[in-house]
Write an enzyme that holds these catalytic residues in place. Structure first.
Site, PDB file in Angstrom:
ATOM      1  N   GLY A  11       0.575  -1.539   0.066  1.00 45.06           N
ATOM      2  CA  GLY A  11      -0.220  -0.396  -0.108  1.00 45.06           C
ATOM      3  C   GLY A  11       0.779   1.398  -0.145  1.00 45.06           C
ATOM      4  O   GLY A  11       2.541   1.601  -0.054  1.00 45.06           O
ATOM      5  N   LEU A  13       1.652   3.630   2.165  1.00 39.62           N
ATOM      6  CA  LEU A  13       2.700   3.076   3.129  1.00 39.62           C
ATOM      7  C   LEU A  13       3.135   2.917   3.549  1.00 39.62           C
ATOM      8  O   LEU A  13       4.071   2.395   3.884  1.00 39.62           O
ATOM      9  CB  LEU A  13       1.847   3.746   4.702  1.00 39.62           C
ATOM     10  CG  LEU A  13       2.881   3.375   6.753  1.00 39.62           C
ATOM     11  CD1 LEU A  13       3.630   4.776   5.950  1.00 39.62           C
ATOM     12  CD2 LEU A  13       1.884   3.450   7.086  1.00 39.62           C
ATOM     13  N   ASP A  51      -3.865 -13.360   2.951  1.00 35.93           N
ATOM     14  CA  ASP A  51      -4.683 -12.228   3.425  1.00 35.93           C
ATOM     15  C   ASP A  51      -5.267 -12.565   5.278  1.00 35.93           C
ATOM     16  O   ASP A  51      -5.355 -13.663   5.578  1.00 35.93           O
ATOM     17  CB  ASP A  51      -6.054 -12.817   2.597  1.00 35.93           C
ATOM     18  CG  ASP A  51      -7.551 -12.315   2.983  1.00 35.93           C
ATOM     19  OD1 ASP A  51      -7.525 -11.341   3.905  1.00 35.93           O
ATOM     20  OD2 ASP A  51      -8.877 -12.567   2.110  1.00 35.93           O
ATOM     21  N   ILE A  52      -4.606 -10.820   5.923  1.00 36.69           N
ATOM     22  CA  ILE A  52      -4.850 -11.209   6.677  1.00 36.69           C
ATOM     23  C   ILE A  52      -6.417 -12.030   8.065  1.00 36.69           C
ATOM     24  O   ILE A  52      -6.381 -12.209   8.632  1.00 36.69           O
ATOM     25  CB  ILE A  52      -4.391 -10.047   7.054  1.00 36.69           C
ATOM     26  CG1 ILE A  52      -4.146  -9.756   8.510  1.00 36.69           C
ATOM     27  CG2 ILE A  52      -5.674  -9.048   7.056  1.00 36.69           C
ATOM     28  CD1 ILE A  52      -3.205 -10.861   9.640  1.00 36.69           C
ATOM     29  N   TYR A 140     -14.613   3.904   8.583  1.00 38.45           N
ATOM     30  CA  TYR A 140     -13.073   3.790   8.916  1.00 38.45           C
ATOM     31  C   TYR A 140     -12.980   4.442  10.280  1.00 38.45           C
ATOM     32  O   TYR A 140     -12.421   3.547  11.153  1.00 38.45           O
ATOM     33  CB  TYR A 140     -12.876   4.616   7.807  1.00 38.45           C
ATOM     34  CG  TYR A 140     -10.693   4.699   7.739  1.00 38.45           C
ATOM     35  CD1 TYR A 140     -10.700   3.846   7.735  1.00 38.45           C
ATOM     36  CD2 TYR A 140     -10.941   6.444   7.957  1.00 38.45           C
ATOM     37  CE1 TYR A 140      -8.703   4.017   7.926  1.00 38.45           C
ATOM     38  CE2 TYR A 140      -9.726   5.942   8.267  1.00 38.45           C
ATOM     39  CZ  TYR A 140      -7.936   4.866   8.351  1.00 38.45           C
ATOM     40  OH  TYR A 140      -7.352   5.357   8.072  1.00 38.45           O
ATOM     41  N   LYS A 144     -11.428   3.100  13.445  1.00 36.78           N
ATOM     42  CA  LYS A 144      -9.809   2.863  14.273  1.00 36.78           C
ATOM     43  C   LYS A 144     -10.175   3.686  15.828  1.00 36.78           C
ATOM     44  O   LYS A 144      -9.512   3.038  16.910  1.00 36.78           O
ATOM     45  CB  LYS A 144      -9.413   4.440  13.523  1.00 36.78           C
ATOM     46  CG  LYS A 144      -9.343   4.438  12.613  1.00 36.78           C
ATOM     47  CD  LYS A 144      -7.451   2.872  11.878  1.00 36.78           C
ATOM     48  CE  LYS A 144      -7.591   2.966  10.792  1.00 36.78           C
ATOM     49  NZ  LYS A 144      -5.893   2.113  10.285  1.00 36.78           N
TER      50      LYS A 144
HETATM   51  P1  NAD Z   1      -3.502   1.639   1.451  1.00 40.96           P
HETATM   52  O1  NAD Z   1      -5.084   1.269   0.617  1.00 40.96           O
HETATM   53  O2  NAD Z   1      -2.499   2.171   0.508  1.00 40.96           O
HETATM   54  O3  NAD Z   1      -2.491  -0.302   1.197  1.00 40.96           O
HETATM   55  C1  NAD Z   1      -3.291  -0.959   2.249  1.00 40.96           C
HETATM   56  C2  NAD Z   1      -2.233  -2.617   1.734  1.00 40.96           C
HETATM   57  O4  NAD Z   1      -3.455  -3.726   2.343  1.00 40.96           O
HETATM   58  C3  NAD Z   1      -2.980  -2.911   0.773  1.00 40.96           C
HETATM   59  O5  NAD Z   1      -1.198  -2.692  -0.252  1.00 40.96           O
HETATM   60  C4  NAD Z   1      -4.424  -3.709   0.503  1.00 40.96           C
HETATM   61  O6  NAD Z   1      -3.972  -4.312  -0.867  1.00 40.96           O
HETATM   62  C5  NAD Z   1      -3.745  -4.281   1.647  1.00 40.96           C
HETATM   63  N1  NAD Z   1      -5.178  -5.139   2.149  1.00 40.96           N
HETATM   64  C6  NAD Z   1      -6.173  -5.194   1.652  1.00 40.96           C
HETATM   65  N2  NAD Z   1      -6.636  -6.012   2.221  1.00 40.96           N
HETATM   66  C7  NAD Z   1      -5.610  -7.185   3.110  1.00 40.96           C
HETATM   67  C8  NAD Z   1      -5.859  -8.553   3.638  1.00 40.96           C
HETATM   68  N3  NAD Z   1      -7.580  -8.523   3.933  1.00 40.96           N
HETATM   69  N4  NAD Z   1      -5.034  -9.606   3.574  1.00 40.96           N
HETATM   70  C9  NAD Z   1      -3.624  -8.780   3.094  1.00 40.96           C
HETATM   71  N5  NAD Z   1      -3.395  -6.568   2.573  1.00 40.96           N
HETATM   72  C10 NAD Z   1      -4.608  -6.926   2.274  1.00 40.96           C
HETATM   73  O7  NAD Z   1      -3.739   2.174   2.551  1.00 40.96           O
HETATM   74  P2  NAD Z   1      -1.934   3.324   3.485  1.00 40.96           P
HETATM   75  O8  NAD Z   1      -2.794   3.661   2.959  1.00 40.96           O
HETATM   76  O9  NAD Z   1      -0.865   2.308   3.278  1.00 40.96           O
HETATM   77  O10 NAD Z   1      -3.049   2.779   4.671  1.00 40.96           O
HETATM   78  C11 NAD Z   1      -1.641   1.659   5.414  1.00 40.96           C
HETATM   79  C12 NAD Z   1      -2.561   2.069   7.140  1.00 40.96           C
HETATM   80  O11 NAD Z   1      -1.860   3.461   7.679  1.00 40.96           O
HETATM   81  C13 NAD Z   1      -3.643   1.845   7.104  1.00 40.96           C
HETATM   82  O12 NAD Z   1      -4.257   1.094   8.073  1.00 40.96           O
HETATM   83  C14 NAD Z   1      -4.533   3.523   7.193  1.00 40.96           C
HETATM   84  O13 NAD Z   1      -5.648   3.146   7.843  1.00 40.96           O
HETATM   85  C15 NAD Z   1      -3.577   4.052   8.206  1.00 40.96           C
HETATM   86  N6  NAD Z   1      -3.270   5.037   7.797  1.00 40.96           N
HETATM   87  C16 NAD Z   1      -3.152   6.025   6.602  1.00 40.96           C
HETATM   88  C17 NAD Z   1      -3.000   7.297   6.032  1.00 40.96           C
HETATM   89  C18 NAD Z   1      -2.831   8.156   4.846  1.00 40.96           C
HETATM   90  O14 NAD Z   1      -2.503   8.767   4.891  1.00 40.96           O
HETATM   91  N7  NAD Z   1      -2.116   7.197   3.542  1.00 40.96           N
HETATM   92  C19 NAD Z   1      -3.782   8.149   7.416  1.00 40.96           C
HETATM   93  C20 NAD Z   1      -4.191   7.719   8.039  1.00 40.96           C
HETATM   94  C21 NAD Z   1      -3.881   6.377   8.868  1.00 40.96           C
HETATM   95  C1  AKB Z   2      -7.745   9.057   4.482  1.00 38.13           C
HETATM   96  O1  AKB Z   2      -8.280   9.839   4.487  1.00 38.13           O
HETATM   97  O2  AKB Z   2      -8.885   8.159   4.705  1.00 38.13           O
HETATM   98  C2  AKB Z   2      -6.532   8.438   5.691  1.00 38.13           C
HETATM   99  C3  AKB Z   2      -6.619   8.969   6.676  1.00 38.13           C
HETATM  100  C4  AKB Z   2      -6.334  10.046   6.847  1.00 38.13           C
HETATM  101  O3  AKB Z   2      -6.594   7.934   7.499  1.00 38.13           O
HETATM  102  N1  AKB Z   2      -5.593   9.176   4.522  1.00 38.13           N
END
Ligand code: NAD
Ligand code: AKB
Length: 314
Positions: A11, A13, A51-52, A140, A144
């Site tokens: 993903g 991050l 798949d988690i 969401y 969280k």
């Molecule tokens: P993303 O959607 O880019 O990546 C999530 C990854 O999880 C994807 O690669 C997807 O294929 C994988 N995934 C989905 N279902 C799955 C499953 N069943 N088993 C295994 N893998 C699976 O999300 P991200 O932006 O990288 O976010 C990562 C974490 O950080 C999340 O928990 C998100 O809530 C948190 N977060 C992100 C942001 C942001 O701005 N990106 C902000 C706040 C919090």
């Molecule tokens: C979203 O917009 O859902 C994420 C977050 C702030 O958790 N980037």
């Protein structure tokens, strides 16, 4: 060296965290896993499809690689979550419970990200404190917030060493976002670089907290490496770097691309954004384990444009 497993490593991050952790710990010590992939950027080290939601597959991998630390990143984000709330709840909660349970006897340290989405319309919008009213109105945000409560519970009842940050919107050039409300702040750079105008799904004055990806990765690793006694918050820490509106980031981009234009066509994501804070007080993280951001808005814009200009081939 503790062996690390990352869930959701392909993903936005996960990709960047995998790259950095492999740089710091050695690539064979960091096992990337995801439902899809591997994506090219992390194809240089151990990767497993996972798949988690499949607990036994997860446990097999913990055993196979003798894993001691898990970074659990897989989740459905805010905008996508509203399309299928039941599934978002299932993935976000069931997966966390699986990882927390493993923390009781197999895994020594867990990282799980929370979000500014834990806050809601009743939360003070400016300088949102670490402890305050939390009334999220998206599936969401609810997942969280529930997750934060479970993290603290597993720490207090079972001694699980769980660590967490409430990220703001994350912005990086290596990866694309996966269905959030802050995604516009990544997309806007790709449009500017391509010489196109940008249609923004938030209105021009919606100020949200944001963070450059390098700061987010650093905060995550700093928290995970902090001595146990310094990690006093076991729900999740507020962390902040900058806050801006779509019109403010547009103006900053126009300093580099004077003809760049943003049009505002708010959709359902506007309502999600309106429930979130504008600015975050992260003084607790700063005091407890020394959190400090490096990037503000001008540096973010300069860095994003410089990297994307080099990497995008037209
Ligand atoms: P993303 O959607 O880019 O990546 C999530 C990854 O999880 C994807 O690669 C997807 O294929 C994988 N995934 C989905 N279902 C799955 C499953 N069943 N088993 C295994 N893998 C699976 O999300 P991200 O932006 O990288 O976010 C990562 C974490 O950080 C999340 O928990 C998100 O809530 C948190 N977060 C992100 C942001 C942001 O701005 N990106 C902000 C706040 C919090
Ligand atoms: C979203 O917009 O859902 C994420 C977050 C702030 O958790 N980037």
């Amino acid at each position: 060296m503790n062996k690390i497993l990352i869930v959701g490593a392909c993903g936005q991050l996960g990709t960047e965290l995998t790259i950095k952790l492999r740089e710091l710990k050695g690539k064979d010590n960091v096992v990337a896993t995801d439902l899809r992939g591997p994506v090219d950027l992390i194809a240089d080290g151990p990767f497993e499809k996972l798949d988690i939601l499949d607990k036994s597959q997860f446990h097999d991998l913990l055993k196979k690689y003798q894993i001691k630390e898990v970074y659990h990143l897989a989740a459905v984000l805010s905008a996508k979550g509203e399309q299928d709330p039941q599934f978002a709840w299932r993935l976000n909660m069931e997966s966390l419970m699986t990882v927390l349970e493993a923390g009781k006897d197999i895994v020594e340290k867990i990282y799980w990200p929370s979000s500014i989405a834990v806050f809601g319309p009743g939360t003070p919008k400016q300088n949102t404190p670490q402890d305050t009213i939390m009334d999220p109105n998206t599936v969401y945000g609810i997942s969280k917030l529930a997750g934060e409560r479970w993290c603290e519970y597993y720490h207090d009842k079972y001694g699980v060493d769980i660590r967490s940050l409430r990220y703001p919107g994350l912005i990086g050039y290596k990866t694309l976002p996966g269905g959030g409300t802050t995604d516009y702040a990544v997309d806007i750079f790709h449009k500017a670089i391509a010489g196109n105008s940008f249609e923004c799904f938030l209105n021009e004055n919606t100020v949200l907290p944001m963070m450059y990806m390098d700061d987010a990765v650093k905060a995550t690793i700093d928290l995970m490496e902090a001595p146990i006694g310094k990690v006093r918050v076991r729900s999740s820490y507020n962390v902040a770097a900058m806050s801006f509106s779509p019109s403010q980031i547009t103006s900053e981009i126009q300093k580099h691309y004077p003809d760049f234009v943003t049009r505002y066509v708010p959709d359902f994501r506007q309502q999600i954004a309106e429930g979130w804070p504008s600015t975050i007080d992260d003084s607790v993280a700063r005091a407890d384990w020394g959190w400090k951001n490096a990037f503000d808005l001008p540096e973010l814009v300069e860095t994003m444009l410089a990297h994307l200009k080099k990497e995008i081939v037209f």
